[in-house]
Design a protein around this motif. Sequence first.
Motif, PDB file in Angstrom:
ATOM      1  N   LEU A 102       0.797  -1.089   0.031  1.00 20.63           N
ATOM      2  CA  LEU A 102      -0.069  -0.017  -0.086  1.00 20.63           C
ATOM      3  C   LEU A 102       0.863   1.444   0.120  1.00 20.63           C
ATOM      4  O   LEU A 102       2.056   1.258   0.412  1.00 20.63           O
ATOM      5  CB  LEU A 102      -1.126   0.141   1.022  1.00 20.63           C
ATOM      6  N   ASP A 103       0.234   2.182  -0.454  1.00 16.98           N
ATOM      7  CA  ASP A 103       0.955   3.536  -0.279  1.00 16.98           C
ATOM      8  C   ASP A 103       0.870   4.307   1.040  1.00 16.98           C
ATOM      9  O   ASP A 103       0.318   4.027   1.918  1.00 16.98           O
ATOM     10  CB  ASP A 103       0.078   4.719  -1.122  1.00 16.98           C
ATOM     11  N   ALA A 104       2.020   5.151   1.252  1.00 20.65           N
ATOM     12  CA  ALA A 104       2.308   5.753   2.323  1.00 20.65           C
ATOM     13  C   ALA A 104       1.218   6.939   2.710  1.00 20.65           C
ATOM     14  O   ALA A 104       1.144   7.325   3.866  1.00 20.65           O
ATOM     15  CB  ALA A 104       3.729   6.241   2.565  1.00 20.65           C
ATOM     16  N   ASP A 105       0.893   7.575   1.784  1.00 24.92           N
ATOM     17  CA  ASP A 105      -0.125   8.426   1.869  1.00 24.92           C
ATOM     18  C   ASP A 105      -1.733   8.439   2.360  1.00 24.92           C
ATOM     19  O   ASP A 105      -2.300   9.361   2.314  1.00 24.92           O
ATOM     20  CB  ASP A 105      -0.054   9.565   0.733  1.00 24.92           C
ATOM     21  N   LEU A 106      -1.979   7.157   2.714  1.00 27.02           N
ATOM     22  CA  LEU A 106      -3.177   6.770   2.972  1.00 27.02           C
ATOM     23  C   LEU A 106      -4.254   6.992   2.141  1.00 27.02           C
ATOM     24  O   LEU A 106      -5.655   7.244   2.441  1.00 27.02           O
ATOM     25  CB  LEU A 106      -3.531   7.804   4.335  1.00 27.02           C
ATOM     26  N   GLN A 107      -3.735   7.271   0.890  1.00 27.86           N
ATOM     27  CA  GLN A 107      -4.954   7.214  -0.321  1.00 27.86           C
ATOM     28  C   GLN A 107      -5.362   5.595  -0.507  1.00 27.86           C
ATOM     29  O   GLN A 107      -6.579   5.576  -0.673  1.00 27.86           O
ATOM     30  CB  GLN A 107      -4.197   7.630  -1.583  1.00 27.86           C
ATOM     31  N   ASP A 108      -4.660   5.016   0.166  1.00 27.91           N
ATOM     32  CA  ASP A 108      -5.002   3.366   0.047  1.00 27.91           C
ATOM     33  C   ASP A 108      -5.353   3.060   1.467  1.00 27.91           C
ATOM     34  O   ASP A 108      -4.651   2.954   2.380  1.00 27.91           O
ATOM     35  CB  ASP A 108      -3.860   2.386  -0.362  1.00 27.91           C
ATOM     36  N   GLU A 205     -13.167   3.761  -2.220  1.00 27.10           N
ATOM     37  CA  GLU A 205     -13.252   5.154  -2.795  1.00 27.10           C
ATOM     38  C   GLU A 205     -11.782   5.733  -2.499  1.00 27.10           C
ATOM     39  O   GLU A 205     -11.590   5.558  -1.103  1.00 27.10           O
ATOM     40  CB  GLU A 205     -14.241   5.853  -2.226  1.00 27.10           C
ATOM     41  N   ARG A 206     -11.272   6.274  -3.700  1.00 29.76           N
ATOM     42  CA  ARG A 206      -9.839   6.736  -3.233  1.00 29.76           C
ATOM     43  C   ARG A 206      -9.821   7.939  -2.252  1.00 29.76           C
ATOM     44  O   ARG A 206     -10.471   9.013  -2.906  1.00 29.76           O
ATOM     45  CB  ARG A 206      -8.937   6.690  -4.365  1.00 29.76           C
ATOM     46  N   GLU A 207      -9.305   7.873  -1.361  1.00 30.23           N
ATOM     47  CA  GLU A 207      -9.191   9.430  -0.388  1.00 30.23           C
ATOM     48  C   GLU A 207      -8.150  10.295  -0.933  1.00 30.23           C
ATOM     49  O   GLU A 207      -7.393   9.812  -1.701  1.00 30.23           O
ATOM     50  CB  GLU A 207      -8.649   8.722   0.980  1.00 30.23           C
ATOM     51  N   PRO A 208      -8.541  11.537  -0.705  1.00 30.86           N
ATOM     52  CA  PRO A 208      -7.323  12.415  -0.937  1.00 30.86           C
ATOM     53  C   PRO A 208      -6.189  11.888  -0.137  1.00 30.86           C
ATOM     54  O   PRO A 208      -6.064  11.510   0.968  1.00 30.86           O
ATOM     55  CB  PRO A 208      -8.010  13.923  -0.786  1.00 30.86           C
ATOM     56  N   ARG A 209      -4.911  12.530  -0.600  1.00 38.14           N
ATOM     57  CA  ARG A 209      -3.582  12.418   0.189  1.00 38.14           C
ATOM     58  C   ARG A 209      -3.921  12.937   1.469  1.00 38.14           C
ATOM     59  O   ARG A 209      -4.500  13.964   1.578  1.00 38.14           O
ATOM     60  CB  ARG A 209      -2.449  12.860  -0.673  1.00 38.14           C
ATOM     61  N   TYR A 210      -3.344  12.161   2.552  1.00 37.23           N
ATOM     62  CA  TYR A 210      -3.210  12.545   3.853  1.00 37.23           C
ATOM     63  C   TYR A 210      -2.729  13.734   4.109  1.00 37.23           C
ATOM     64  O   TYR A 210      -3.370  14.908   4.663  1.00 37.23           O
ATOM     65  CB  TYR A 210      -2.807  11.595   4.976  1.00 37.23           C
TER      66      TYR A 210
HETATM   67 MG    MG Z   1      -0.771   9.132  -3.437  1.00 35.01          MG
END
Ligand code: MG
Length: 327
Positions: A102-108, A205-210
């Motif tokens: 998973l990505d670090a930016d909490l988009q996942d 649903e993909r969240e915006p970057r944290y």
């Molecule tokens: Mg991202």
Amino acid sequence: MKNLSAKLPHSPKYSLIIPIYNEQETISELYHRVSQIMNDLNGQVELILINDGSKDRSLELIRQLHQEDSRICYLSFARNFGHQTAVTAGLNFARGEAIIVLDADLQDPPELIPEMIDKWKQGYEVVYAQRIKRKQEGWFKRFTAYAFYRLLQLLADVTIPADTGDFCLMDRKVVDILNVMPERNRYIRGLRAWIGFRQTAVLFEREPRYAGTVKYTFRKSFSLALNSLISFSRVPLRISTYLGLLSAILALFMAFLVLYWRLIQTNSPVTGLATIMIAIFFLGSVQLICLGILGEYIGRVYEEVKGRPLYTLAEIVGFEQSHATDS
Ligand code: MG
Ligand code: UDP
């Protein structure tokens, strides 16, 4: 890179892999949310953080986390090698039976992981997360992503599911195959589709970057898109053949036209210089386009034959001990 799992008496059941590039603003929230999921997994889990040559305080924060939580191990690259390579390194070192990227930016959202694990337990070897919506991403990103995934589906040799990223769960079998695939152009979601086995989607649903800014610049996204097209399709090469054929037909047609004007309709409307200029420019550009397409493929062949390692590691920490409990 060798897999370390063979050396260990007990391997963790789950590995989480998170690539990190200049994510100092997100790391503590990331840890907060991921550790809640990890706690629910009864301790049989390792968290592998890969520092992809960050220039901010990311590495320092990762080291701190490793001190506080022994389930965390990390790799640190000697420079920035890019997201796909960072994920590859994580896969090389992961020891779990199910591996989650998973990505670090909490988009996942890490909260999706239990659902993925359920599917894995039902017998799916690959569970990928599919976006049904992208929240708060600009129209340009949404449009280019939409168009690109459709184009890729049209051209690629394997069906790469649309609107999926690298956020997925893979079984050990799949990761073992990925690890022995020697290619350097690693478009992981494509390779994952190519491998096969039973695959399924979970929707989100993909969240915006944290926090922080996007690390995939337009240039990096464009290069990823081009790489994936070229790695998974030979259609662009065929396009150059078609272009050649098309211009040959056009030339033949023009030759007949000129003959007709000269021989039958003697007052010829053909004005010399303009026609020649157009023909030269047209042929010149067709040839340059074809050379360019060819060059893209040859450049990649060159990259592959050099056979350099995919990445260089400055630090490998926490992989000595196993994090698994005996249960
Ligand atoms: Mg991202
Ligand atoms: N990332 C990386 N190396 C890079 C660029 C990005 O490891 O050169 C990581 C980044 O830290 C994040 C993930 O890849 O965890 C996805 O990056 P980002 O969110 O910027 O891109 P997006 O996929 O959202 O466009």
